[in-house]
Design a protein around this motif. Structure first.
Motif, PDB file in Angstrom:
ATOM      1  N   ALA A   1       0.964  -1.387  53.356  1.00  0.00           N
ATOM      2  CA  ALA A   1       1.187  -0.203  53.838  1.00  0.00           C
ATOM      3  C   ALA A   1       0.272  -0.040  54.947  1.00  0.00           C
ATOM      4  O   ALA A   1       0.763   0.335  56.072  1.00  0.00           O
ATOM      5  N   ALA A   2      -1.027  -0.614  55.190  1.00  0.00           N
ATOM      6  CA  ALA A   2      -1.864  -0.295  56.196  1.00  0.00           C
ATOM      7  C   ALA A   2      -1.115  -1.363  57.494  1.00  0.00           C
ATOM      8  O   ALA A   2      -0.978  -1.009  58.468  1.00  0.00           O
ATOM      9  N   VAL A   3      -0.725  -2.559  57.117  1.00  0.00           N
ATOM     10  CA  VAL A   3      -0.160  -3.423  58.018  1.00  0.00           C
ATOM     11  C   VAL A   3       1.099  -2.864  58.628  1.00  0.00           C
ATOM     12  O   VAL A   3       1.369  -2.926  59.803  1.00  0.00           O
ATOM     13  N   LYS A   4       1.963  -2.286  57.853  1.00  0.00           N
ATOM     14  CA  LYS A   4       3.284  -1.669  58.379  1.00  0.00           C
ATOM     15  C   LYS A   4       2.925  -0.454  59.288  1.00  0.00           C
ATOM     16  O   LYS A   4       3.614  -0.468  60.269  1.00  0.00           O
ATOM     17  N   GLU A   5       1.995   0.411  58.948  1.00  0.00           N
ATOM     18  CA  GLU A   5       1.661   1.277  59.871  1.00  0.00           C
ATOM     19  C   GLU A   5       1.235   1.057  61.126  1.00  0.00           C
ATOM     20  O   GLU A   5       1.334   1.199  62.165  1.00  0.00           O
TER      21      GLU A   5
ATOM     22  N   ALA B   1      -2.257  -5.906  64.329  1.00  0.00           N
ATOM     23  CA  ALA B   1      -0.961  -5.620  63.798  1.00  0.00           C
ATOM     24  C   ALA B   1      -0.210  -6.766  63.290  1.00  0.00           C
ATOM     25  O   ALA B   1       0.511  -6.725  62.681  1.00  0.00           O
ATOM     26  N   ILE B   2      -0.488  -8.039  64.033  1.00  0.00           N
ATOM     27  CA  ILE B   2      -0.113  -9.098  63.580  1.00  0.00           C
ATOM     28  C   ILE B   2      -1.108  -9.975  62.779  1.00  0.00           C
ATOM     29  O   ILE B   2      -2.247 -10.168  62.992  1.00  0.00           O
ATOM     30  N   LEU B   3      -0.606 -10.562  61.757  1.00  0.00           N
ATOM     31  CA  LEU B   3      -1.105 -11.689  60.856  1.00  0.00           C
ATOM     32  C   LEU B   3      -1.022 -13.047  61.303  1.00  0.00           C
ATOM     33  O   LEU B   3       0.228 -13.662  61.457  1.00  0.00           O
ATOM     34  N   CYS B   4      -2.244 -13.996  61.620  1.00  0.00           N
ATOM     35  CA  CYS B   4      -2.069 -15.114  62.356  1.00  0.00           C
ATOM     36  C   CYS B   4      -2.679 -16.447  61.204  1.00  0.00           C
ATOM     37  O   CYS B   4      -3.691 -15.701  60.517  1.00  0.00           O
TER      38      CYS B   4
ATOM     39  N   ALA C   1       9.715  -4.527  67.369  1.00  0.00           N
ATOM     40  CA  ALA C   1      10.531  -3.311  67.647  1.00  0.00           C
ATOM     41  C   ALA C   1      11.180  -2.705  66.592  1.00  0.00           C
ATOM     42  O   ALA C   1      11.508  -1.526  66.496  1.00  0.00           O
ATOM     43  N   CYS C   2      11.483  -3.536  65.450  1.00  0.00           N
ATOM     44  CA  CYS C   2      12.232  -3.180  64.228  1.00  0.00           C
ATOM     45  C   CYS C   2      11.112  -2.547  63.281  1.00  0.00           C
ATOM     46  O   CYS C   2      11.634  -2.106  62.121  1.00  0.00           O
ATOM     47  N   GLY C   3      10.028  -2.648  63.705  1.00  0.00           N
ATOM     48  CA  GLY C   3       9.024  -2.110  62.670  1.00  0.00           C
ATOM     49  C   GLY C   3       8.797  -3.296  61.417  1.00  0.00           C
ATOM     50  O   GLY C   3       8.223  -2.713  60.567  1.00  0.00           O
ATOM     51  N   LEU C   4       9.244  -4.515  61.957  1.00  0.00           N
ATOM     52  CA  LEU C   4       8.930  -5.642  60.614  1.00  0.00           C
ATOM     53  C   LEU C   4       7.585  -6.217  60.866  1.00  0.00           C
ATOM     54  O   LEU C   4       7.637  -7.070  61.884  1.00  0.00           O
ATOM     55  N   PRO C   5       6.813  -6.352  59.844  1.00  0.00           N
ATOM     56  CA  PRO C   5       5.593  -7.129  59.958  1.00  0.00           C
ATOM     57  C   PRO C   5       5.737  -8.584  60.099  1.00  0.00           C
ATOM     58  O   PRO C   5       6.750  -9.157  59.495  1.00  0.00           O
ATOM     59  N   VAL C   6       4.778  -9.066  60.925  1.00  0.00           N
ATOM     60  CA  VAL C   6       4.999 -10.756  60.953  1.00  0.00           C
ATOM     61  C   VAL C   6       3.760 -11.551  60.669  1.00  0.00           C
ATOM     62  O   VAL C   6       2.656 -11.038  60.799  1.00  0.00           O
ATOM     63  N   LEU C   7       4.191 -12.650  59.918  1.00  0.00           N
ATOM     64  CA  LEU C   7       2.894 -13.614  59.935  1.00  0.00           C
ATOM     65  C   LEU C   7       3.396 -14.923  60.471  1.00  0.00           C
ATOM     66  O   LEU C   7       4.473 -15.533  60.224  1.00  0.00           O
TER      67      LEU C   7
END
Length: 222
Positions: free
Chosen positions: A207-211, A185-188, A165-171
């Motif tokens: 950049a691509a993940v963030k987008e 959009a999520i890396l697992c 929701a805050c635009g923060l990428p997650v692993l």
């Protein structure tokens, strides 16, 4: 365990089960008037076992508090962040981050036994809830994990949705339903090798993940 008090006339009791499903018995579920489950697959299993009505009610986030940065291009103060206590056990996403040179900053308690030179990584023993959204907007990445019974039963950590929701990428470790909910959009990861591989991908293709994460916002907000 909470035992509903049936003394007040007309009182309605609702359980919303979002985590630790292995700690709840069918007897406890059955003490309520309505049971809501934060996992579609597990909710169907519970529905088959008890007479009390069972509804699927997934996790959510308050988007008046958790929302993207008004200036998504601003420089972030933190690179990788993790918010959570040690739970007096090794949390692999933290251990692997340190072992593989990820510049992780941690907000949480009881890390001394599980983290060499903990003062190098632990910023504070607590992150107040009202400060968490701003931290999420002021970091580039976060690592996340789940209890084993959450992974086995299709529950996901609420912090993942709040981060997105805050635009923060997650692993995150793979709970089995994350890809269904958030796509690529999520890396697992499922083991240490995949953790390292995905962490490198996060950096290499940031950049691509963030987008992709930013494109989740309308769905999460709705």
């Amino acid at each position: 365990r909470y035992i509903p008090d049936r003394a007040p006339d007309g009182q309605i009791y609702i359980m919303w089960n979002l985590s630790h499903p292995s700690q709840i018995t069918d007897e406890e579920y059955s003490a309520y008037d309505l049971v809501c489950i934060g996992s579609a697959s597990f909710g169907k299993k519970v529905r088959d076992r008890i007479r009390v009505p069972v509804k699927i009610l997934l996790i959510c986030a308050d988007t008046e508090i958790f929302y993207p940065d008004s200036d998504p291009g601003r420089e972030k103060e933190y690179d990788w962040v993790f918010v959570g206590n040690s739970r007096h056990m090794e949390r692999k996403c933290v251990t692997w981050s340190i072992e593989h040179g990820i510049p992780l900053k941690v907000w949480g308690a009881d890390w001394e036994k599980f983290m060499p030179d903990s003062t190098k990584y632990v910023v504070a023993e607590n992150m107040p809830n009202d400060k968490l959204p701003e931290l999420s907007r002021n970091a580039k990445d976060t690592v996340c994990d789940h209890y084993e019974d959450m992974i086995e039963n299709g529950f996901i950590n609420t912090r993942i949705l709040e981060a997105f929701a805050c635009g923060l990428p997650v692993l995150s470790d793979d709970s089995g339903v994350l890809k269904e909910m958030f796509g690529d959009a999520i890396l697992c990861y499922r083991d240490e090798a995949e953790f390292v591989e995905q962490a490198e991908k996060m950096t290499r293709e940031y950049a691509a993940v963030k987008e992709k994460v930013q494109k989740l916002w309308p769905v999460i907000d709705e």
